[in-house]
Design an enzyme around this catalytic site. Structure first.
Site, short mmCIF file in Angstrom:
data_model
loop_
_atom_site.label_atom_id
_atom_site.label_comp_id
_atom_site.label_asym_id
_atom_site.label_seq_id
_atom_site.Cartn_x
_atom_site.Cartn_y
_atom_site.Cartn_z
N HIS A 5 28.93 37.03 64.18
CA HIS A 5 29.92 36.51 65.12
C HIS A 5 31.26 36.20 64.45
CE1 HIS A 5 27.42 33.37 63.40
NE2 HIS A 5 28.45 32.55 63.50
N HIS A 94 33.21 52.47 39.45
CA HIS A 94 32.36 52.10 38.32
C HIS A 94 30.92 51.82 38.72
CE1 HIS A 94 35.86 50.70 35.52
NE2 HIS A 94 36.15 51.82 36.17
N ARG A 128 29.79 57.08 31.55
CA ARG A 128 29.19 55.86 31.01
C ARG A 128 28.73 54.91 32.11
NH1 ARG A 128 34.81 54.46 30.68
NH2 ARG A 128 35.17 52.32 31.33
#
Length: 146
Positions: A5, A94, A128
């Site tokens: 809400h 990332h 990475r």
């Protein structure tokens, strides 16, 4: 896309905003001003993402904090509570976040539009960062990282 809400007006605004830019947003509720619990809404949106029925989810609450917690209890969901474009870009680039959480009492419509635009424009960088996502998945499975 879902909202409790507190987030109803912002959710409706963003559904229109997305549509004007050629995106389809499925409104999963709530649909009125009556007080509702957000965990079922979060579970519904997250299940759609995990099933591949949606590329990503958006959940809007008052602060967004509870919604982020609820979404992140679901294995495979990486929900990010974002109050800036910077956080949205990091979450996508990332962390490959698949659910965007917004707080309607924290940001206004213009900032929400900017955050969503940054989210949509940012792809996961991999590299990475993938190793870190693998570690997060291991934590979800209860595995040790040591």
């Amino acid at each position: 896309m879902a909202a409790d809400h507190n987030g109803l007006a912002l959710k409706q605004h963003l559904i229109t905003w997305l549509g004007e830019r050629g995106h389809e947003a499925e409104d999963r509720g709530a649909h009125g001003p009556d007080t509702v619990d957000y965990p079922p809404l979060c579970a519904d949106v997250c299940s759609r993402v995990l099933a591949g029925a949606a590329g990503f989810g958006i959940v809007v609450g008052g602060s967004g904090s509870g919604e982020q917690m609820a979404c992140n209890k679901i294995r495979g969901i990486r929900a990010a509570l974002c109050d800036s474009v910077f956080l949205a870009r990091i979450a996508r680039g990332h962390n490959d976040a698949n659910v965007l959480v917004l707080g309607a009492k924290v940001i206004d419509e213009l900032v929400a539009e900017q955050i969503l635009a940054g989210w949509l424009e940012t792809a996961f960088k991999g590299g990475r960062h993938q190793h870190r996502l693998d570690q997060i998945a291991a934590l979800e499975r209860g595995e040790s990282l040591s």
